[in-house]
Write an enzyme that holds these catalytic residues in place. Structure first.
Site, PDB file in Angstrom:
ATOM      1  N   GLY A   1     -24.003  47.389 -12.601  1.00  0.00           N
ATOM      2  CA  GLY A   1     -25.104  47.564 -13.555  1.00  0.00           C
ATOM      3  C   GLY A   1     -26.420  47.986 -12.927  1.00  0.00           C
ATOM      4  O   GLY A   1     -27.369  48.313 -13.635  1.00  0.00           O
TER       5      GLY A   1
ATOM      6  N   THR B   1     -30.059  48.373 -10.928  1.00  0.00           N
ATOM      7  CA  THR B   1     -31.385  47.806 -11.181  1.00  0.00           C
ATOM      8  C   THR B   1     -31.513  47.407 -12.638  1.00  0.00           C
ATOM      9  O   THR B   1     -31.991  46.327 -12.974  1.00  0.00           O
ATOM     10  CB  THR B   1     -32.464  48.868 -10.872  1.00  0.00           C
ATOM     11  OG1 THR B   1     -32.291  49.325  -9.526  1.00  0.00           O
ATOM     12  CG2 THR B   1     -33.860  48.316 -11.053  1.00  0.00           C
TER      13      THR B   1
ATOM     14  N   GLY C   1     -45.698  46.960 -15.468  1.00  0.00           N
ATOM     15  CA  GLY C   1     -46.840  46.049 -15.363  1.00  0.00           C
ATOM     16  C   GLY C   1     -47.267  45.516 -16.720  1.00  0.00           C
ATOM     17  O   GLY C   1     -47.503  44.324 -16.894  1.00  0.00           O
TER      18      GLY C   1
ATOM     19  N   GLU D   1     -56.050  48.734 -12.417  1.00  0.00           N
ATOM     20  CA  GLU D   1     -55.485  50.086 -12.445  1.00  0.00           C
ATOM     21  C   GLU D   1     -56.458  51.072 -11.811  1.00  0.00           C
ATOM     22  O   GLU D   1     -57.632  51.073 -12.154  1.00  0.00           O
ATOM     23  CB  GLU D   1     -55.148  50.472 -13.894  1.00  0.00           C
ATOM     24  CG  GLU D   1     -54.790  51.928 -14.127  1.00  0.00           C
ATOM     25  CD  GLU D   1     -53.576  52.415 -13.329  1.00  0.00           C
ATOM     26  OE1 GLU D   1     -52.506  51.787 -13.430  1.00  0.00           O
ATOM     27  OE2 GLU D   1     -53.719  53.416 -12.610  1.00  0.00           O
TER      28      GLU D   1
ATOM     29  N   HIS E   1     -35.925  52.599 -48.635  1.00  0.00           N
ATOM     30  CA  HIS E   1     -37.158  51.873 -48.948  1.00  0.00           C
ATOM     31  C   HIS E   1     -36.840  50.402 -49.175  1.00  0.00           C
ATOM     32  O   HIS E   1     -35.867  50.087 -49.839  1.00  0.00           O
ATOM     33  CB  HIS E   1     -37.795  52.452 -50.211  1.00  0.00           C
ATOM     34  CG  HIS E   1     -39.018  51.709 -50.640  1.00  0.00           C
ATOM     35  ND1 HIS E   1     -40.217  51.864 -49.997  1.00  0.00           N
ATOM     36  CD2 HIS E   1     -39.214  50.791 -51.617  1.00  0.00           C
ATOM     37  CE1 HIS E   1     -41.114  51.068 -50.574  1.00  0.00           C
ATOM     38  NE2 HIS E   1     -40.535  50.402 -51.551  1.00  0.00           N
TER      39      HIS E   1
HETATM   40  P1  FAD Z   1     -30.014  51.894 -10.069  1.00  0.00           P
HETATM   41  O1  FAD Z   1     -29.951  51.195 -11.341  1.00  0.00           O
HETATM   42  O2  FAD Z   1     -31.112  51.566  -9.120  1.00  0.00           O
HETATM   43  O3  FAD Z   1     -28.614  51.634  -9.364  1.00  0.00           O
HETATM   44  C1  FAD Z   1     -28.316  52.069  -8.081  1.00  0.00           C
HETATM   45  C2  FAD Z   1     -27.296  51.135  -7.466  1.00  0.00           C
HETATM   46  O4  FAD Z   1     -26.826  51.718  -6.255  1.00  0.00           O
HETATM   47  C3  FAD Z   1     -27.843  49.773  -7.067  1.00  0.00           C
HETATM   48  O5  FAD Z   1     -27.128  48.747  -7.716  1.00  0.00           O
HETATM   49  C4  FAD Z   1     -27.677  49.699  -5.559  1.00  0.00           C
HETATM   50  O6  FAD Z   1     -27.244  48.424  -5.114  1.00  0.00           O
HETATM   51  C5  FAD Z   1     -26.583  50.711  -5.310  1.00  0.00           C
HETATM   52  N1  FAD Z   1     -26.624  51.320  -3.979  1.00  0.00           N
HETATM   53  C6  FAD Z   1     -27.667  51.963  -3.397  1.00  0.00           C
HETATM   54  N2  FAD Z   1     -27.299  52.456  -2.199  1.00  0.00           N
HETATM   55  C7  FAD Z   1     -26.005  52.110  -2.020  1.00  0.00           C
HETATM   56  C8  FAD Z   1     -25.051  52.343  -0.989  1.00  0.00           C
HETATM   57  N3  FAD Z   1     -25.348  53.057   0.102  1.00  0.00           N
HETATM   58  N4  FAD Z   1     -23.820  51.843  -1.135  1.00  0.00           N
HETATM   59  C9  FAD Z   1     -23.500  51.133  -2.253  1.00  0.00           C
HETATM   60  N5  FAD Z   1     -24.330  50.893  -3.249  1.00  0.00           N
HETATM   61  C10 FAD Z   1     -25.573  51.391  -3.148  1.00  0.00           C
HETATM   62  N6  FAD Z   1     -35.467  51.936 -17.707  1.00  0.00           N
HETATM   63  C11 FAD Z   1     -35.306  52.136 -19.024  1.00  0.00           C
HETATM   64  O7  FAD Z   1     -34.790  53.186 -19.409  1.00  0.00           O
HETATM   65  N7  FAD Z   1     -35.668  51.177 -19.941  1.00  0.00           N
HETATM   66  C12 FAD Z   1     -36.247  50.027 -19.578  1.00  0.00           C
HETATM   67  O8  FAD Z   1     -36.575  49.193 -20.425  1.00  0.00           O
HETATM   68  C13 FAD Z   1     -36.451  49.788 -18.190  1.00  0.00           C
HETATM   69  N8  FAD Z   1     -37.018  48.636 -17.778  1.00  0.00           N
HETATM   70  C14 FAD Z   1     -37.155  48.414 -16.446  1.00  0.00           C
HETATM   71  C15 FAD Z   1     -37.736  47.219 -16.039  1.00  0.00           C
HETATM   72  C16 FAD Z   1     -37.888  46.935 -14.702  1.00  0.00           C
HETATM   73  C17 FAD Z   1     -38.501  45.625 -14.290  1.00  0.00           C
HETATM   74  C18 FAD Z   1     -37.432  47.882 -13.729  1.00  0.00           C
HETATM   75  C19 FAD Z   1     -37.545  47.602 -12.262  1.00  0.00           C
HETATM   76  C20 FAD Z   1     -36.862  49.074 -14.122  1.00  0.00           C
HETATM   77  C21 FAD Z   1     -36.721  49.364 -15.480  1.00  0.00           C
HETATM   78  N9  FAD Z   1     -36.171  50.567 -15.922  1.00  0.00           N
HETATM   79  C22 FAD Z   1     -36.032  50.784 -17.266  1.00  0.00           C
HETATM   80  C23 FAD Z   1     -35.721  51.623 -14.986  1.00  0.00           C
HETATM   81  C24 FAD Z   1     -34.193  51.589 -14.798  1.00  0.00           C
HETATM   82  O9  FAD Z   1     -33.838  50.329 -14.310  1.00  0.00           O
HETATM   83  C25 FAD Z   1     -33.743  52.689 -13.839  1.00  0.00           C
HETATM   84  O10 FAD Z   1     -34.199  53.943 -14.292  1.00  0.00           O
HETATM   85  C26 FAD Z   1     -32.229  52.749 -13.757  1.00  0.00           C
HETATM   86  O11 FAD Z   1     -31.697  51.534 -13.298  1.00  0.00           O
HETATM   87  C27 FAD Z   1     -31.777  53.881 -12.812  1.00  0.00           C
HETATM   88  O12 FAD Z   1     -30.394  53.912 -12.733  1.00  0.00           O
HETATM   89  P2  FAD Z   1     -29.625  54.444 -11.444  1.00  0.00           P
HETATM   90  O13 FAD Z   1     -28.194  54.261 -11.743  1.00  0.00           O
HETATM   91  O14 FAD Z   1     -30.116  55.784 -11.065  1.00  0.00           O
HETATM   92  O15 FAD Z   1     -30.070  53.485 -10.244  1.00  0.00           O
END
Ligand code: FAD
Length: 479
Positions: free
Chosen positions: A42, A44, A198, A216, A458
């Site tokens: 899942g 971040t 934030g 900010e 509505h």
């Molecule tokens: P990620 O979700 O970062 O996943 C990448 C994964 O790769 C990680 O689990 C990591 O462990 C793994 N990984 C990295 N390198 C390696 C490696 N070499 N080998 C094996 N595994 C590896 N976005 C929204 O659209 N709506 C929201 O409401 C929202 N709220 C957020 C709130 C917070 C507090 C934060 C921090 C972010 C939020 N985001 C939100 C942004 C969103 O989380 C990211 O845009 C999204 O997770 C990106 O997805 P991704 O798959 O590209 O990367």
């Protein structure tokens, strides 16, 4: 001894980009593996991003409605002192949803036949990935694996951008990860950065009773929001009790026992000031993450912002290696990452696949919510496009009235000649759900009149969307 396995496609990262891509690939018939070093799938988003933050936002809003006097205006009598916050349970509710959803992804992997390796993935060659065990991760691979694969999809995501000179201890000086797991409600929470993360976390703790101050550097909040929406948002958040110090440069911050001392400077006057907080949240953005990937071994290009460089079909210099999600160009959003994951896999399979970057919604889950898609007024002016504006306030919407939730408005931007919708900007109740209609309209090239002639139920909040469209090309009825 190193075990080896063979796959058609290896996806590195099980975040929204990677896990969605892996499932799609398996559905399209690829023998697919997905690797993540975090353990729970899942990324971040599900572990320390979208999902836990939305649990805290929803439940803090409920609490605030009880104790902040809102319930009383609805004839719901809450005896003083009868409503209490059990912060442990409040946090446990968040952990439960994270567990359910991350576990759900692993179940979907099983159901679709995706092999999930918990470990760190790194390039040996463009067609060989090494999976290394990770200490402390439950269920991690016990020995190194070598995966031979035809295709690779990099989806390694992003990490918190550090603030030069400020040390994050995740106790008193926290990142977005630490702020999701505080042990108690801080008396004073100071936040560096008035971006979405934030402001969302500021909203949570403001509702729970913290004195929240947002610092900010820019003179306005909300990053890429439409200017009018951003200033309305700031006004409403200020009314809720959040303090803003804009055009303020943070010079330093350091922990001194149980307090954090922060030095700031007014960017206009140069006047310096010392502030104190019990918890400082550093929320100045996120940066692409490629650590441990060994991308240099296969000569992948990284730009000045640390993003892996790709062409418009997610290709690197190796025709079998594509990149999607936060680790490459574009807004760092979960749904953008998912769309790219699907498109990249479809491109691998069929040569066809597409993401419409003009139609990626943004949502801030404050109260009221803020949501937007398409062009802002500023962008249209910069592009020299003549446009018309249609606005409709929620105070004139009957459902918002019933709900006693009337702050905000819908603003529609349409092409002055064709009356095609170019952008939608909503601040108001359920804006995050309502923006989906704007996305659909944008995707199908609808005009404001097209939307206005669709029968909306509505009384619903979405009638405000319809009326804003009426206002854009003609006149609204109820305002
Ligand atoms: P990620 O979700 O970062 O996943 C990448 C994964 O790769 C990680 O689990 C990591 O462990 C793994 N990984 C990295 N390198 C390696 C490696 N070499 N080998 C094996 N595994 C590896 N976005 C929204 O659209 N709506 C929201 O409401 C929202 N709220 C957020 C709130 C917070 C507090 C934060 C921090 C972010 C939020 N985001 C939100 C942004 C969103 O989380 C990211 O845009 C999204 O997770 C990106 O997805 P991704 O798959 O590209 O990367």
């Amino acid at each position: 001894a190193t075990r080896s396995a063979k796959h058609d496609l290896v996806v590195i990262g099980a975040g929204p980009a990677g896990y969605v891509a892996a499932i799609k690939a398996a559905q399209l018939g690829y023998n697919t593996a997905c690797i993540d070093k975090r353990g729970p799938a899942g990324g971040t988003c599900l572990n320390v991003g979208c999902i836990p933050s939305k649990s805290l936002l929803n439940n803090s809003q409920l609490y605030h409605q009880m104790v902040g006097g809102d319930a009383a205006t609805r004839g719901i009598v809450v005896t003083k002192g009868a409503v209490k916050l059990d912060f442990g349970k409040f946090m446990a509710a968040k952990e439960k949803v994270v567990k359910q959803l991350t576990g759900g992804v692993e179940m979907l992997f099983k159901k679709n036949g995706v092999t999930y390796y918990k470990g760190e993935g790194s390039f040996e060659s463009p067609t060989q990935i090494r999976v290394k065990p990770v200490e402390g991760v439950k269920g991690a691979v016990e020995e190194e694996l070598l995966l031979d694969t035809e295709k690779v999809l990099i989806a390694t995501g992003s990490e918190v951008t550090p603030f030069p000179g400020i040390t994050i201890d995740e106790q008193r000086i926290v990142s977005s990860t630490g702020v999701l797991s505080l042990q108690e409600v801080p008396k004073r929470l100071t936040i560096i950065g008035a971006g979405i993360i934030g402001l969302e976390m500021g909203s949570v703790y403001n509702r729970l009773g913290s004195e929240v101050t947002v610092l900010e550097y820019q003179p306005s909040i909300g990053a890429s929001m439409d200017d009018e929406v951003a200033s309305t948002t700031q006004k409403l958040l200020k009314k809720q009790g959040i303090k803003f110090k804009l055009a303020t440069k943070v010079l330093s911050a350091a922990r001194d026992g149980e307090v954090v001392n922060i030095e700031v400077e007014d960017t206009a006057s140069g006047k310096k000031e010392s502030l104190q907080a019990d918890v400082l949240l550093v929320a100045v953005g996120r940066r692409p993450y490629v650590q441990g990937l060994n991308a240099e071994k296969i000569g992948l290009e990284v730009d000045t912002k640390g993003r892996l460089v790709i062409d418009d079909q997610f290709n690197t210099k190796h025709e079998n290696v594509k990149v999607v999600g936060d680790v490459t160009f574009g807004p760092m959003l979960a749904h953008k990452a998912e769309e790219e994951g699907i498109a990249a896999v479809e491109l691998f399979k069929t040569g066809q696949g597409h993401v419409n970057y003009n139609n990626i919604p943004s949502v801030m889950y404050s109260h009221p919510e803020v949501a937007w898609v398409g062009k802002t007024e500023k962008q249209l002016k910069e592009d020299g496009i003549s446009y018309k504006v249609g606005k409709f306030p929620f105070v004139a919407n009957s459902r918002a009235k019933c709900n006693q939730d009337t702050e905000g408005f819908v603003k529609i931007l349409i092409d002055a000649d064709t009356e095609r919708i170019l952008g939608a900007h909503i601040i108001g109740p359920n804006a995050g759900e309502m923006i989906a209609e704007a996305g659909l309209a944008l995707e199908y090239g609808a005009s404001a009149e097209d939307v206005s002639r669709v029968c909306h139920a509505h009384p619903t909040l979405s009638e405000a969307f319809k009326e804003a469209n009426m206002a854009a090309y003609s006149k609204p009825i109820n305002f």
